[in-house]
Write a protein that holds these residues in place. Structure first.
Motif, PDB file in Angstrom:
ATOM      1  N   GLU A 165       0.875  -1.164   0.000  1.00 26.53           N
ATOM      2  CA  GLU A 165       0.000   0.000   0.000  1.00 26.53           C
ATOM      3  C   GLU A 165       0.908   1.207   0.000  1.00 26.53           C
ATOM      4  O   GLU A 165       1.800   1.309   0.843  1.00 26.53           O
ATOM      5  CB  GLU A 165      -0.858  -0.015   1.264  1.00 26.53           C
ATOM      6  N   ASP A 166       0.705   2.093  -0.947  1.00 31.26           N
ATOM      7  CA  ASP A 166       1.739   3.104  -1.168  1.00 31.26           C
ATOM      8  C   ASP A 166       1.121   4.402  -1.666  1.00 31.26           C
ATOM      9  O   ASP A 166       0.198   4.387  -2.481  1.00 31.26           O
ATOM     10  CB  ASP A 166       2.702   2.535  -2.236  1.00 31.26           C
ATOM     11  N   ALA A 167       1.640   5.516  -1.179  1.00 31.92           N
ATOM     12  CA  ALA A 167       1.210   6.836  -1.663  1.00 31.92           C
ATOM     13  C   ALA A 167       2.320   7.829  -1.368  1.00 31.92           C
ATOM     14  O   ALA A 167       3.086   7.647  -0.418  1.00 31.92           O
ATOM     15  CB  ALA A 167      -0.076   7.267  -0.962  1.00 31.92           C
ATOM     16  N   PRO A 168       2.443   8.876  -2.204  1.00 30.88           N
ATOM     17  CA  PRO A 168       3.564   9.800  -2.004  1.00 30.88           C
ATOM     18  C   PRO A 168       3.354  10.774  -0.856  1.00 30.88           C
ATOM     19  O   PRO A 168       2.228  11.168  -0.567  1.00 30.88           O
ATOM     20  CB  PRO A 168       3.625  10.563  -3.330  1.00 30.88           C
ATOM     21  N   GLN A 169       4.465  11.172  -0.266  1.00 33.63           N
ATOM     22  CA  GLN A 169       4.477  12.230   0.747  1.00 33.63           C
ATOM     23  C   GLN A 169       4.156  13.571   0.110  1.00 33.63           C
ATOM     24  O   GLN A 169       3.466  14.379   0.673  1.00 33.63           O
ATOM     25  CB  GLN A 169       5.918  12.379   1.271  1.00 33.63           C
ATOM     26  N   TYR A 170       4.770  13.836  -1.041  1.00 32.41           N
ATOM     27  CA  TYR A 170       4.638  15.129  -1.714  1.00 32.41           C
ATOM     28  C   TYR A 170       4.046  14.948  -3.112  1.00 32.41           C
ATOM     29  O   TYR A 170       4.410  14.017  -3.823  1.00 32.41           O
ATOM     30  CB  TYR A 170       6.010  15.817  -1.830  1.00 32.41           C
ATOM     31  N   GLY A 171       3.170  15.865  -3.474  1.00 29.48           N
ATOM     32  CA  GLY A 171       2.496  15.783  -4.777  1.00 29.48           C
ATOM     33  C   GLY A 171       3.303  16.386  -5.911  1.00 29.48           C
ATOM     34  O   GLY A 171       2.862  16.370  -7.067  1.00 29.48           O
ATOM     35  N   PHE A 172       4.469  16.950  -5.614  1.00 31.78           N
ATOM     36  CA  PHE A 172       5.305  17.594  -6.633  1.00 31.78           C
ATOM     37  C   PHE A 172       6.693  16.965  -6.551  1.00 31.78           C
ATOM     38  O   PHE A 172       7.433  17.176  -5.590  1.00 31.78           O
ATOM     39  CB  PHE A 172       5.360  19.100  -6.336  1.00 31.78           C
ATOM     40  N   ARG A 173       7.019  16.146  -7.563  1.00 27.76           N
ATOM     41  CA  ARG A 173       8.314  15.458  -7.562  1.00 27.76           C
ATOM     42  C   ARG A 173       8.854  15.503  -8.988  1.00 27.76           C
ATOM     43  O   ARG A 173       8.338  14.829  -9.879  1.00 27.76           O
ATOM     44  CB  ARG A 173       8.160  13.996  -7.095  1.00 27.76           C
ATOM     45  N   GLY A 174       9.880  16.333  -9.173  1.00 30.21           N
ATOM     46  CA  GLY A 174      10.268  16.548 -10.560  1.00 30.21           C
ATOM     47  C   GLY A 174      11.745  16.614 -10.840  1.00 30.21           C
ATOM     48  O   GLY A 174      12.588  16.589  -9.937  1.00 30.21           O
ATOM     49  N   ALA A 175      12.015  16.726 -12.129  1.00 30.92           N
ATOM     50  CA  ALA A 175      13.372  16.949 -12.608  1.00 30.92           C
ATOM     51  C   ALA A 175      13.311  18.040 -13.665  1.00 30.92           C
ATOM     52  O   ALA A 175      12.277  18.214 -14.321  1.00 30.92           O
ATOM     53  CB  ALA A 175      13.938  15.670 -13.215  1.00 30.92           C
ATOM     54  N   MET A 176      14.398  18.798 -13.786  1.00 31.97           N
ATOM     55  CA  MET A 176      14.468  19.845 -14.806  1.00 31.97           C
ATOM     56  C   MET A 176      15.559  19.519 -15.808  1.00 31.97           C
ATOM     57  O   MET A 176      16.618  19.007 -15.438  1.00 31.97           O
ATOM     58  CB  MET A 176      14.786  21.199 -14.164  1.00 31.97           C
TER      59      MET A 176
END
Ligand code: NGO
Length: 526
Positions: A165-176
């Motif tokens: 069962e899994d869900a992210p801590q943060y809704g914004f996870r990116g790379a530039m």
């Protein structure tokens, strides 16, 4: 005790014995999943994918089918299996892999998922399609590493049984990706998207304009790309994306549940525009194209009406091509813009972005302006003053500290690529920090998430990109996704070391840090 079977009973027992395939015992808890899932329970057996396995799409949902196809395509080259993707009613599903959306799991959020694996089936459930896509990345990592090969490999294709069962801590996870200093074509960007998608990232920030090149076609200002996009650092041939190509990139990212954030850097970092149109310069004199790597020497004329007409045109065209909610306006290192002019400029540009229905993002320097609460500030400098100033204005922060999260910063003094103005970032340093304890005064409620930028002053090819990005990207992905309890470099480095074969089957040019205990995949003969 004497057991007497009648002939018929005996036949049934024999048939059952022969039809039961033995399942290899496997321990889900020993799998090396990155980012680490929230909850995991192992049940000690395994599921085997064969050429008979079907991927089922619950209720033949149109939103799920492309994710089923994506999974089938992913496993096809290495297994050689032409896995069928079929609709199924929930109650009729018995065997195979089933993807379904569940109404009653609101707590899974946009990207959470539940995975349950037994000897006969894999059931992946999520509240939203993005959650299914992230769950598919977990399934992918549970297969042997050679699943990543684009050449036919031997099975067996077994996955450990249990539940996740899994869900992210943060809704914004990116790379530039900086496509200005050196230009990267559509295929390279797609590769970059595929790589970040593997580790459940959901943002691709494209740094589209800078002193050295303007990389996105703007139909109302064609010289931006015709001239301003013609070169790059070192003087080689530049390039740009036509609007059609940009849309293709955005769609490719969207299919992987990744939002593209386009950046038009201003008022500094604008030499390519200033070289393309004389009227954007305060003295009406066109600038020379620039192929060096200095920063902070250019500025748009902040008090001319034409400048704001130009910005309005650019943002309007870009908005029409960009479904995501954000437009990044840069705002960094405008050292030759007078401070007062800079403030007025940022406020005006924020209004333009908002008028086109988008939220503004800028490097934290923009906190000098009067920010709206729905704007975002990206922390990057070594000193946090600007970011703290943004927080004071109730603006949320994207964490990209140059001393920890910049992927163009060298691993160590021997690193053949990259810069070191903010120090060195070995793989342990890239992992060993948390977003919420990074800056005193910026806590979890002030932060939307993490972004790891790759600036490309010294990065010329996709191989160079991969070398700087891997393996640090996995650490950034985990910092954004996984909760902080029970995380340590010593535990993480073992999981990371086990990615070696996976990187190699994916053809990734990665940095073989001496700090990581790299492990080759053990192939067990059946
Ligand atoms: C700085 C600068 C960029 C450089 C980069 C190199 C920001 C936000 N502005 O980061 O122009 O390319 O460092 O690491």
């Amino acid at each position: 005790m004497k057991t007497i079977f009648k002939a018929g009973q005996l036949l049934i027992v024999v048939m059952i014995l022969f039809s039961c395939k033995s399942h290899t015992p496997k321990d889900l808890a020993k799998e090396n999943i990155i980012p680490k899932p929230t909850k995991l329970v192992a049940t000690g057996s395994s599921f085997e994918l064969t050429d008979k396995t079907t991927i089922y799409v619950e209720d033949d949902d149109m939103l799920i089918r492309p994710i089923g196809n994506y999974l089938a395509d992913l496993i096809k080259p290495a297994t050689g299996f032409k896995i069928e993707v079929k609709g199924v009613k929930q109650s009729e599903f018995k065997k195979g892999i089933c993807l379904g959306l569940t109404e009653n799991n609101v707590d899974l959020g946009e990207e959470g998922y539940k995975l349950s694996i037994d000897e006969n089936k894999i059931v992946l459930k999520a509240y939203q399609p993005a959650g299914l896509f992230r769950g598919v990345q977990t399934i992918r990592q549970l297969f042997p590493a050679r699943i990543e090969s684009n050449k036919l490999q031997d099975g067996p294709w077994e996955i450990a049984s249990g539940t996740i069962e899994d869900a992210p801590q943060y809704g914004f996870r990116g790379a530039m990706l900086d496509v200005c200093r050196h230009f990267f074509g559509v295929e390279d960007v797609k590769r970059f998207i595929d790589l970040i998608a593997t580790y459940k990232m959901n943002i691709l920030h494209l740094h589209l304009t800078d002193d050295q090149g303007w990389r996105i076609e703007i139909k109302s200002w064609p010289n931006l790309t015709a001239h301003g996009g013609s070169t790059q650092v070192g003087g080689g041939e530049g390039g740009f994306y036509t609007q059609e190509q940009y849309v293709e990139i955005v769609k490719y990212a969207q299919d992987r549940f990744i939002t593209v954030i386009p950046e038009i850097d201003m008022p500094g970092h604008t030499n390519a525009a200033l070289a393309s149109y004389a009227e954007l310069n305060a003295d009406n004199k066109v600038r020379e194209l620039y192929t060096g790597t200095d920063v902070g020497f250019s500025t748009l004329a902040t008090d001319k009406a034409i400048t704001y007409k130009f910005i309005d045109d650019v943002i309007r065209e870009l908005t029409a091509l960009t479904p995501g909610p954000y437009i990044h306006i840069g705002g960094d290192e405008s050292h030759v813009t007078a401070k007062d002019d800079y403030v007025v400029f940022i406020n005006k540009v924020q209004d333009i972005v908002n008028a086109h229905g988008k939220q503004m993002i800028g490097w934290a320097d923009i906190a000098a302006g009067s920010l709206k609460e729905n704007s975002l500030a990206q922390f990057w400098q070594t000193k946090p003053d600007n970011a703290l100033n943004a927080v004071k204005q109730n603006v949320k922060i994207i964490m990209s500290p140059a001393a920890k999260a910049y992927m163009d910063i060298q691993y160590d003094t021997l690193c053949p690529l990259g810069l070191h103005w903010s120090g060195y970032i070995e793989v342990d340093k890239a992992y060993n920090w948390t977003l919420e304890s990074n800056v005193k005064g910026i806590s979890k409620e002030n932060i939307v998430g993490i972004e790891a930028p790759l600036w490309t002053e010294t990065i010329e090819t996709i191989d160079d990109v991969e070398f700087m990005v891997f393996p640090r990207l996995l650490g950034y992905a985990e910092i954004g996704w996984s909760s902080n309890t029970n995380k340590s470099w010593d535990e993480y480095k073992v999981r990371l070391g086990n990615q070696k074969s996976r990187f190699e089957f994916m053809g990734i040019n990665y940095y073989k840090s001496a700090l990581v205990p790299w492990v080759d995949e053990v192939i067990i003969e059946k």
